[in-house]
Scaffold this motif. Structure first.
Motif, PDB file in Angstrom:
ATOM      1  N   LEU A  10      -2.649  -6.935   4.938  1.00  0.00           N
ATOM      2  CA  LEU A  10      -3.880  -5.375   4.936  1.00  0.00           C
ATOM      3  C   LEU A  10      -4.731  -6.046   4.749  1.00  0.00           C
ATOM      4  O   LEU A  10      -5.865  -5.822   5.324  1.00  0.00           O
ATOM      5  CB  LEU A  10      -3.469  -5.660   2.778  1.00  0.00           C
ATOM      6  CG  LEU A  10      -2.399  -4.951   2.756  1.00  0.00           C
ATOM      7  CD1 LEU A  10      -2.149  -4.307   0.870  1.00  0.00           C
ATOM      8  CD2 LEU A  10      -2.056  -3.615   3.195  1.00  0.00           C
ATOM      9  N   LYS A  11      -5.264  -7.530   4.905  1.00  0.00           N
ATOM     10  CA  LYS A  11      -6.762  -8.271   4.829  1.00  0.00           C
ATOM     11  C   LYS A  11      -6.800  -7.947   6.619  1.00  0.00           C
ATOM     12  O   LYS A  11      -7.770  -8.106   7.104  1.00  0.00           O
ATOM     13  CB  LYS A  11      -6.832  -9.466   4.520  1.00  0.00           C
ATOM     14  CG  LYS A  11      -6.586  -9.450   3.202  1.00  0.00           C
ATOM     15  CD  LYS A  11      -6.871 -10.997   1.972  1.00  0.00           C
ATOM     16  CE  LYS A  11      -6.390 -10.631   1.046  1.00  0.00           C
ATOM     17  NZ  LYS A  11      -6.516 -12.438   0.539  1.00  0.00           N
ATOM     18  N   GLN A  12      -5.630  -8.081   7.087  1.00  0.00           N
ATOM     19  CA  GLN A  12      -6.242  -7.646   8.663  1.00  0.00           C
ATOM     20  C   GLN A  12      -6.377  -6.518   9.462  1.00  0.00           C
ATOM     21  O   GLN A  12      -6.523  -6.472  10.981  1.00  0.00           O
ATOM     22  CB  GLN A  12      -4.908  -9.174   9.621  1.00  0.00           C
ATOM     23  CG  GLN A  12      -5.346 -10.400   8.811  1.00  0.00           C
ATOM     24  CD  GLN A  12      -3.483 -11.083  10.051  1.00  0.00           C
ATOM     25  OE1 GLN A  12      -3.218 -10.018  10.119  1.00  0.00           O
ATOM     26  NE2 GLN A  12      -4.303 -12.243   9.486  1.00  0.00           N
ATOM     27  N   GLY A  13      -6.131  -5.493   8.685  1.00  0.00           N
ATOM     28  CA  GLY A  13      -6.689  -4.529   9.572  1.00  0.00           C
ATOM     29  C   GLY A  13      -5.860  -2.957   8.864  1.00  0.00           C
ATOM     30  O   GLY A  13      -5.854  -2.412   9.007  1.00  0.00           O
ATOM     31  N   SER A  14      -4.504  -3.757   7.954  1.00  0.00           N
ATOM     32  CA  SER A  14      -3.369  -2.452   7.576  1.00  0.00           C
ATOM     33  C   SER A  14      -4.230  -1.830   6.198  1.00  0.00           C
ATOM     34  O   SER A  14      -3.308  -1.164   5.959  1.00  0.00           O
ATOM     35  CB  SER A  14      -2.048  -3.084   8.083  1.00  0.00           C
ATOM     36  OG  SER A  14      -1.480  -4.166   6.782  1.00  0.00           O
ATOM     37  N   LYS A  15      -5.044  -2.263   5.729  1.00  0.00           N
ATOM     38  CA  LYS A  15      -5.143  -1.569   4.659  1.00  0.00           C
ATOM     39  C   LYS A  15      -5.535  -0.029   4.749  1.00  0.00           C
ATOM     40  O   LYS A  15      -5.311   0.646   3.843  1.00  0.00           O
ATOM     41  CB  LYS A  15      -6.674  -2.433   4.075  1.00  0.00           C
ATOM     42  CG  LYS A  15      -6.980  -1.591   2.748  1.00  0.00           C
ATOM     43  CD  LYS A  15      -8.218  -2.942   1.815  1.00  0.00           C
ATOM     44  CE  LYS A  15      -8.378  -2.443   0.619  1.00  0.00           C
ATOM     45  NZ  LYS A  15      -9.090  -3.518  -0.191  1.00  0.00           N
ATOM     46  N   SER A  16      -6.196   0.281   5.465  1.00  0.00           N
ATOM     47  CA  SER A  16      -6.623   1.539   6.065  1.00  0.00           C
ATOM     48  C   SER A  16      -5.019   2.473   6.470  1.00  0.00           C
ATOM     49  O   SER A  16      -5.011   3.485   6.302  1.00  0.00           O
ATOM     50  CB  SER A  16      -6.868   1.850   7.621  1.00  0.00           C
ATOM     51  OG  SER A  16      -6.755   1.079   8.777  1.00  0.00           O
ATOM     52  N   VAL A  17      -4.296   1.567   6.619  1.00  0.00           N
ATOM     53  CA  VAL A  17      -2.825   3.135   6.730  1.00  0.00           C
ATOM     54  C   VAL A  17      -1.606   3.017   5.481  1.00  0.00           C
ATOM     55  O   VAL A  17      -1.226   3.600   5.358  1.00  0.00           O
ATOM     56  CB  VAL A  17      -1.802   1.685   7.886  1.00  0.00           C
ATOM     57  CG1 VAL A  17      -0.948   2.060   7.778  1.00  0.00           C
ATOM     58  CG2 VAL A  17      -2.366   1.631   9.402  1.00  0.00           C
ATOM     59  N   TYR A  18      -2.203   1.555   4.783  1.00  0.00           N
ATOM     60  CA  TYR A  18      -1.578   1.760   3.743  1.00  0.00           C
ATOM     61  C   TYR A  18      -2.255   3.150   2.758  1.00  0.00           C
ATOM     62  O   TYR A  18      -2.077   3.544   1.992  1.00  0.00           O
ATOM     63  CB  TYR A  18      -1.975   0.340   2.678  1.00  0.00           C
ATOM     64  CG  TYR A  18      -1.712   0.513   1.244  1.00  0.00           C
ATOM     65  CD1 TYR A  18      -0.155   0.433   0.629  1.00  0.00           C
ATOM     66  CD2 TYR A  18      -2.300   0.700   0.202  1.00  0.00           C
ATOM     67  CE1 TYR A  18       0.393   0.295  -0.668  1.00  0.00           C
ATOM     68  CE2 TYR A  18      -2.366   0.141  -0.989  1.00  0.00           C
ATOM     69  CZ  TYR A  18      -0.904   0.832  -2.230  1.00  0.00           C
ATOM     70  OH  TYR A  18      -0.699   0.865  -3.110  1.00  0.00           O
ATOM     71  N   LYS A  19      -3.549   3.226   2.699  1.00  0.00           N
ATOM     72  CA  LYS A  19      -4.775   4.008   1.972  1.00  0.00           C
ATOM     73  C   LYS A  19      -3.936   5.210   2.588  1.00  0.00           C
ATOM     74  O   LYS A  19      -3.970   6.287   1.657  1.00  0.00           O
ATOM     75  CB  LYS A  19      -6.398   3.804   2.195  1.00  0.00           C
ATOM     76  CG  LYS A  19      -6.524   2.501   1.083  1.00  0.00           C
ATOM     77  CD  LYS A  19      -7.620   2.623   1.376  1.00  0.00           C
ATOM     78  CE  LYS A  19      -8.445   1.619   0.342  1.00  0.00           C
ATOM     79  NZ  LYS A  19     -10.039   1.267   0.282  1.00  0.00           N
ATOM     80  N   ALA A  20      -3.856   5.255   4.206  1.00  0.00           N
ATOM     81  CA  ALA A  20      -3.663   6.773   4.803  1.00  0.00           C
ATOM     82  C   ALA A  20      -2.649   7.437   4.287  1.00  0.00           C
ATOM     83  O   ALA A  20      -2.361   8.568   4.162  1.00  0.00           O
ATOM     84  CB  ALA A  20      -4.673   6.696   6.380  1.00  0.00           C
ATOM     85  N   MET A  21      -1.704   6.491   4.641  1.00  0.00           N
ATOM     86  CA  MET A  21       0.110   6.392   4.114  1.00  0.00           C
ATOM     87  C   MET A  21       0.360   6.775   3.030  1.00  0.00           C
ATOM     88  O   MET A  21       0.541   7.994   2.844  1.00  0.00           O
ATOM     89  CB  MET A  21       1.022   5.823   4.530  1.00  0.00           C
ATOM     90  CG  MET A  21       0.953   5.444   6.068  1.00  0.00           C
ATOM     91  SD  MET A  21       1.301   7.192   6.960  1.00  0.00           S
ATOM     92  CE  MET A  21       3.271   6.583   6.927  1.00  0.00           C
ATOM     93  N   LYS A  22      -0.126   6.078   1.942  1.00  0.00           N
ATOM     94  CA  LYS A  22       0.169   6.803   0.507  1.00  0.00           C
ATOM     95  C   LYS A  22      -0.934   8.229  -0.059  1.00  0.00           C
ATOM     96  O   LYS A  22      -0.040   8.223  -0.906  1.00  0.00           O
ATOM     97  CB  LYS A  22      -1.089   5.821  -0.302  1.00  0.00           C
ATOM     98  CG  LYS A  22      -0.091   5.647  -2.014  1.00  0.00           C
ATOM     99  CD  LYS A  22      -0.585   4.679  -2.480  1.00  0.00           C
ATOM    100  CE  LYS A  22      -0.567   4.074  -3.689  1.00  0.00           C
ATOM    101  NZ  LYS A  22      -1.066   2.980  -4.085  1.00  0.00           N
ATOM    102  N   SER A  23      -1.733   8.500   0.714  1.00  0.00           N
ATOM    103  CA  SER A  23      -2.227   9.894   0.326  1.00  0.00           C
ATOM    104  C   SER A  23      -1.550  11.193   1.057  1.00  0.00           C
ATOM    105  O   SER A  23      -1.354  11.337   0.479  1.00  0.00           O
ATOM    106  CB  SER A  23      -4.023   9.837   0.170  1.00  0.00           C
ATOM    107  OG  SER A  23      -4.204   9.910   1.273  1.00  0.00           O
ATOM    108  N   LYS A  24      -1.365  10.165   2.021  1.00  0.00           N
ATOM    109  CA  LYS A  24      -0.102  11.785   2.853  1.00  0.00           C
ATOM    110  C   LYS A  24       0.654  11.917   2.617  1.00  0.00           C
ATOM    111  O   LYS A  24       1.493  12.672   1.868  1.00  0.00           O
ATOM    112  CB  LYS A  24      -1.149  11.571   4.032  1.00  0.00           C
ATOM    113  CG  LYS A  24       0.292  12.409   5.503  1.00  0.00           C
ATOM    114  CD  LYS A  24      -0.526  12.847   6.316  1.00  0.00           C
ATOM    115  CE  LYS A  24       0.148  13.425   7.438  1.00  0.00           C
ATOM    116  NZ  LYS A  24      -0.890  14.636   7.073  1.00  0.00           N
ATOM    117  N   PHE A  25       1.958  10.997   2.251  1.00  0.00           N
ATOM    118  CA  PHE A  25       3.016  11.124   1.645  1.00  0.00           C
ATOM    119  C   PHE A  25       3.408   9.607   0.583  1.00  0.00           C
ATOM    120  O   PHE A  25       4.002   9.222   0.608  1.00  0.00           O
ATOM    121  CB  PHE A  25       3.259   9.822   2.581  1.00  0.00           C
ATOM    122  CG  PHE A  25       3.978  10.544   4.141  1.00  0.00           C
ATOM    123  CD1 PHE A  25       4.586  11.319   4.973  1.00  0.00           C
ATOM    124  CD2 PHE A  25       2.967   9.600   5.354  1.00  0.00           C
ATOM    125  CE1 PHE A  25       4.126  12.437   5.767  1.00  0.00           C
ATOM    126  CE2 PHE A  25       2.776   9.998   6.149  1.00  0.00           C
ATOM    127  CZ  PHE A  25       3.687  11.621   7.385  1.00  0.00           C
TER     128      PHE A  25
END
Length: 74
Positions: A10-25
């Motif tokens: 998450l610290k290397q860049g996937s934090k945005s994916v986590y936030k986007a996926m959590k809100s979209k799905f």
């Protein structure tokens, strides 16, 4: 269905994916773990463990990982 995220990744860049996926799905389980044990993949780019079989999905960028996850979900 669930997606597991590595906190170190998450610290290397996937934090945005986590936030986007959590809100979209919101109906999918999103879990953060300290380490997923895939350190080679984690150090090279963004990665998650996907589904019941915990399939490793890797991508060189957060944007590509997000697209890959969306295509697998449908």
């Amino acid at each position: 269905m669930k997606i597991k995220y590595c906190c170190k990744n998450l610290k290397q860049g996937s934090k945005s994916v986590y936030k986007a996926m959590k809100s979209k799905f919101p109906d999918i389980k999103h879990k953060k773990r300290d380490c997923l044990g895939s350190c080679k993949a984690c150090s090279k780019g963004c990665m998650v463990l996907f589904g019941k079989s915990e399939q490793l999905i890797c991508a060189p960028s957060a944007k590509k990982l997000y697209k890959e996850l969306k295509s697998r979900i449908g």
